[in-house]
Design a protein around this motif. Structure first.
Motif, PDB file in Angstrom:
ATOM      1  N   GLU A   1     -10.784   8.051  -3.189  1.00  0.00           N
ATOM      2  CA  GLU A   1     -10.101   6.971  -3.243  1.00  0.00           C
ATOM      3  C   GLU A   1      -8.902   7.080  -2.282  1.00  0.00           C
ATOM      4  N   GLU A   2      -8.703   8.462  -1.645  1.00  0.00           N
ATOM      5  CA  GLU A   2      -7.828   8.332  -0.351  1.00  0.00           C
ATOM      6  C   GLU A   2      -8.623   8.807   0.759  1.00  0.00           C
TER       7      GLU A   2
ATOM      8  N   THR B   1       2.333   1.709  -3.508  1.00  0.00           N
ATOM      9  CA  THR B   1       1.418   1.890  -4.226  1.00  0.00           C
ATOM     10  C   THR B   1       1.054   3.526  -4.292  1.00  0.00           C
ATOM     11  N   HIS B   2       0.829   3.921  -3.118  1.00  0.00           N
ATOM     12  CA  HIS B   2       0.557   5.192  -2.844  1.00  0.00           C
ATOM     13  C   HIS B   2       1.530   6.194  -3.360  1.00  0.00           C
ATOM     14  N   LYS B   3       2.918   5.901  -3.113  1.00  0.00           N
ATOM     15  CA  LYS B   3       3.982   6.806  -3.552  1.00  0.00           C
ATOM     16  C   LYS B   3       3.820   6.855  -4.977  1.00  0.00           C
ATOM     17  N   MET B   4       3.431   5.796  -5.977  1.00  0.00           N
ATOM     18  CA  MET B   4       3.315   5.844  -7.265  1.00  0.00           C
ATOM     19  C   MET B   4       2.377   6.896  -7.623  1.00  0.00           C
ATOM     20  N   LYS B   5       1.084   6.577  -6.992  1.00  0.00           N
ATOM     21  CA  LYS B   5       0.048   7.543  -7.158  1.00  0.00           C
ATOM     22  C   LYS B   5       0.089   8.921  -7.043  1.00  0.00           C
ATOM     23  N   SER B   6       1.109   9.366  -5.811  1.00  0.00           N
ATOM     24  CA  SER B   6       1.213  10.564  -5.649  1.00  0.00           C
ATOM     25  C   SER B   6       2.138  11.491  -6.503  1.00  0.00           C
TER      26      SER B   6
ATOM     27  N   LYS C   1       1.282  12.468  -9.004  1.00  0.00           N
ATOM     28  CA  LYS C   1       0.730  13.494  -9.728  1.00  0.00           C
ATOM     29  C   LYS C   1       0.613  14.892  -8.904  1.00  0.00           C
ATOM     30  N   GLU C   2       0.708  14.520  -7.796  1.00  0.00           N
ATOM     31  CA  GLU C   2       0.981  15.646  -6.725  1.00  0.00           C
ATOM     32  C   GLU C   2       2.284  16.505  -7.098  1.00  0.00           C
TER      33      GLU C   2
ATOM     34  N   ASN D   1       0.842  -1.149   0.000  1.00  0.00           N
ATOM     35  CA  ASN D   1      -0.110   0.181   0.163  1.00  0.00           C
ATOM     36  C   ASN D   1       0.797   1.185   0.031  1.00  0.00           C
TER      37      ASN D   1
END
Length: 457
Positions: free
Chosen positions: A137-138, A112-117, A119-120, A109
Motif C-alpha cells: 500500500e506504500e 491520511t498517510h500521517k494517521m497511518k504512520s 504505527k511506525e 492524502n
C-alpha cells in the motif's frame, strides 16, 4: 471565561458552598458559558476574538507538526531509518523531500498517510522490525514521479536505451517497475538494511554501496516483464510485483511451497533440482531470443538492438567460424566477455550481500590474468555459455566419424583444456554439482585403460 468578567449577585445565588464543590470542571465551564449574555455585542466580539486565536493555535500548530514530520531530518531522527536516509542523501533525489515521493499529492492524502504512520511510532517504541520493508500500500505511484518528470521521453539520459515511457505509463505500468533503486539502491533486496548493520550507515558509506547497477533499471526486470507479456501476462497489475519482497514472508512462502511440492522430506532435493532445471531452461530460452536465434512467439523482441542504441554485437562475433573458435578469445579476454555474458544481468532477483565485505572491498578491481580453469567454470555454470554448449557442436559431425578422428583435436594440454570445457576427464562424482559439465559423456567412459602419451593437466 474570565474575559467576560460576569459577576454573580451573592444574594441571588442559590448555590451554597457545598453545591459549588460538587460541580465538575467541564460542567462548571458549561454553566458559565450558558450564563453569558449573548445579546451584548461586546460578548459576541469577544467570542469571535477567542475563536480566531483558537483557530490560529490549532491550525498553526497542526501545520507546524506536518512541516516537521515532512522534513527528511525528522526521518533521520530514528536510528532504524539510517540506511534509508543515508542512501537518500547520497542519491540524485536528495534535493527533494521524502514525502514528495512517498505520499501522493493532495492534503487529504497527506493527512491520511500521517494517521497511518502512527504505527511506525508504535514500532519505534515497542520494538523496531529487523528490516524496514516497503509495503504494497506504500508503493510509490506514477503521480509522484510525474510531478517532476515528463512521460514524453523515448531515449534515456544516457542516450543508450530506447524506452517509450509514455507507452509504458499509459499501459498502467508503474515507474518503480524499472526505477525501484533510483534512491535507495535496492538495499532491501540486497539485505543490507537490517538491524545488525544500521550503525554502519553514513553518507560516505552509502556512496560506496550505491553502485550504478542498483541505481539504474535492472535488465533482468525488463526481460522478466517482457517474457511474461509474451506469455499473455500483465505482471505489473499485482502490486507485490513492484515492491521489494519482505524477506520473512518470502522465507515462509518458500518453505510452504517446498513442502507442498515435495510432499515428503525425502523428495525435497529432487524438487529443488527440478526447479533449478526449469529455471535454467527458461533462462537459456530468453538468452537465445536475445542473440536472435529464437524469434517464435516473441510479441516483444528480446534482442539487444530492440532497446539499446549503442550496444552492438562485436565484429569478432560476426565471423563465420566464431562459434567454433571463440574459446581462444574467451581465455584471453574473459573479463570483457562476462561484462555482457553474465547471469546476474539476466535475472530480476537481487542476490543477498554482506555489507562489511562490500565496505572492505570498496572500489578495488582485480586485473584479469588469462586462466583456462576460470573459462571452463564460466562455460559450465554461466547460462549464457551453456545455452549453446549444452548442444552438440557442429564441428563434431557424425558420432561414428568423430569417435575415430577426434584424437587430432586433443594432442596438447591446451587442446585438451578446450575439450574439458564440456567434458569431464573422469566420471564425475555424484555430489560434484557446482561445476557440472553440460554433457554426461566423459573421456574415461571409452579410454578405460588410459590415454596415449597422456600428460596430466
Amino acid at each position: 471565561m474570565a474575559i467576560w468578567g460576569k459577576k454573580k449577585d451573592k444574594d441571588k445565588d442559590p448555590e451554597t458552598r457545598e453545591d459549588r464543590k460538587k460541580v465538575g470542571l467541564i460542567r462548571g465551564l458549561w454553566q458559565k458559558f450558558r450564563g453569558i449574555d449573548w445579546k451584548n455585542p461586546v460578548n459576541r466580539w469577544k467570542l469571535l476574538f477567542v475563536s480566531l486565536v483558537g483557530c490560529i493555535v490549532v491550525f498553526g500548530g497542526g501545520y507546524g507538526v506536518l512541516s516537521l514530520t515532512n522534513s527528511p531530518s525528522f526521518c533521520a531522527s530514528c536510528h532504524e531509518m539510517a540506511p534509508e536516509y543515508s542512501t537518500y542523501t547520497a542519491s540524485a533525489h536528495s534535493n527533494i523531500t521524502c514525502v514528495q515521493c512517498h505520499i501522493k499529492p493532495g492534503f487529504v492524502n497527506m493527512v491520511t498517510h500521517k494517521m497511518k504512520s502512527m504505527k511506525e511510532v508504535y514500532y519505534h517504541v515497542t520494538g523496531v522490525p529487523e528490516q524496514i520493508v516497503q509495503t504494497e500500500e506504500e508503493a510509490i505511484s506514477n503521480e509522484n514521479c510525474l510531478q517532476c518528470h515528463s512521460k514524453n521521453r523515448l531515449v534515456t539520459a544516457s542516450g543508450d536505451l530506447k524506452v517509450n515511457h509514455k507507452g509504458h505509463i499509459e499501459e498502467g505500468i508503474p515507474c518503480i517497475s524499472c526505477h525501484a533503486g533510483v534512491v535507495h539502491a535496492k538495499i532491501v533486496s540486497r539485505g543490507i538494511n537490517t538491524e545488525e548493520v544500521r550503525g554502519h550507515w553514513t553518507k560516505e558509506t552509502a556512496e560506496k554501496l550505491m553502485e550504478k547497477k542498483y541505481l539504474r533499471p535492472n535488465m533482468g526486470s525488463c526481460i522478466d516483464c517482457h517474457d511474461k507479456v509474451n506469455n499473455g501476462e500483465k505482471p505489473w497489475e499485482d502490486v507485490a510485483y513492484n515492491v521489494p519482497p519482505n524477506p520473512e514472508e518470502m522465507e515462509k512462502k518458500l518453505e510452504e511451497k517446498t513442502k507442498e511440492a515435495s510432499g515428503e522430506a525425502a523428495k525435497e532435493g529432487e524438487s529443488k533440482e527440478v526447479d533449478a532445471a526449469v529455471h535454467d531452461e527458461k533462462t537459456q530460452a530468453i538468452i537465445l531470443q536475445a542473440i536472435g536465434k529464437q524469434k517464435k512467439d516473441a510479441k516483444i523482441s528480446m534482442e539487444c538492438k530492440t532497446c539499446h542504441k549503442q550496444t552492438e554485437i562485436p565484429k569478432t562475433h560476426k565471423n563465420v567460424d566464431w562459434s567454433n573458435n571463440h574459446g581462444t578469445t574467451a581465455v584471453k579476454d574473459l573479463d570483457k566477455c562476462v561484462n555482457c555474458h553474465q547471469d546476474s544481468k539476466w535475472v530480476r532477483e537481487i542476490p543477498k550481500e554482506d555489507i562489511m565485505s562490500l565496505l572492505k572491498m570498496g572500489d578495488q578491481k582485480t586485473k584479469y590474468v588469462p586462466n583456462m580453469t576460470l573459462v571452463k567454470e564460466q562455460a559450465r555454470t554461466n547460462k549464457f555459455c551453456s545455452a549453446c554448449h549444452a548442444d552438440r557442436p557442429d564441428s563434431h559431425g557424425e558420432s561414428n566419424q568423430w569417435l575415430t578422428s577426434h584424437a587430432d583435436k586433443a594432442k596438447t594440454n591446451e587442446m585438451k583444456a578446450e575439450c574439458f570445457v564440456c567434458h569431464d576427464r573422469e566420471k564425475p562424482k555424484a555430489d560434484a554439482a557446482e561445476h557440472k559439465a553440460p554433457t554426461d559423456v566423459y573421456c574415461q567412459y571409452c579410454h578405460r585403460t588410459g590415454f596415449k602419451d597422456d600428460v596430466k593437466n
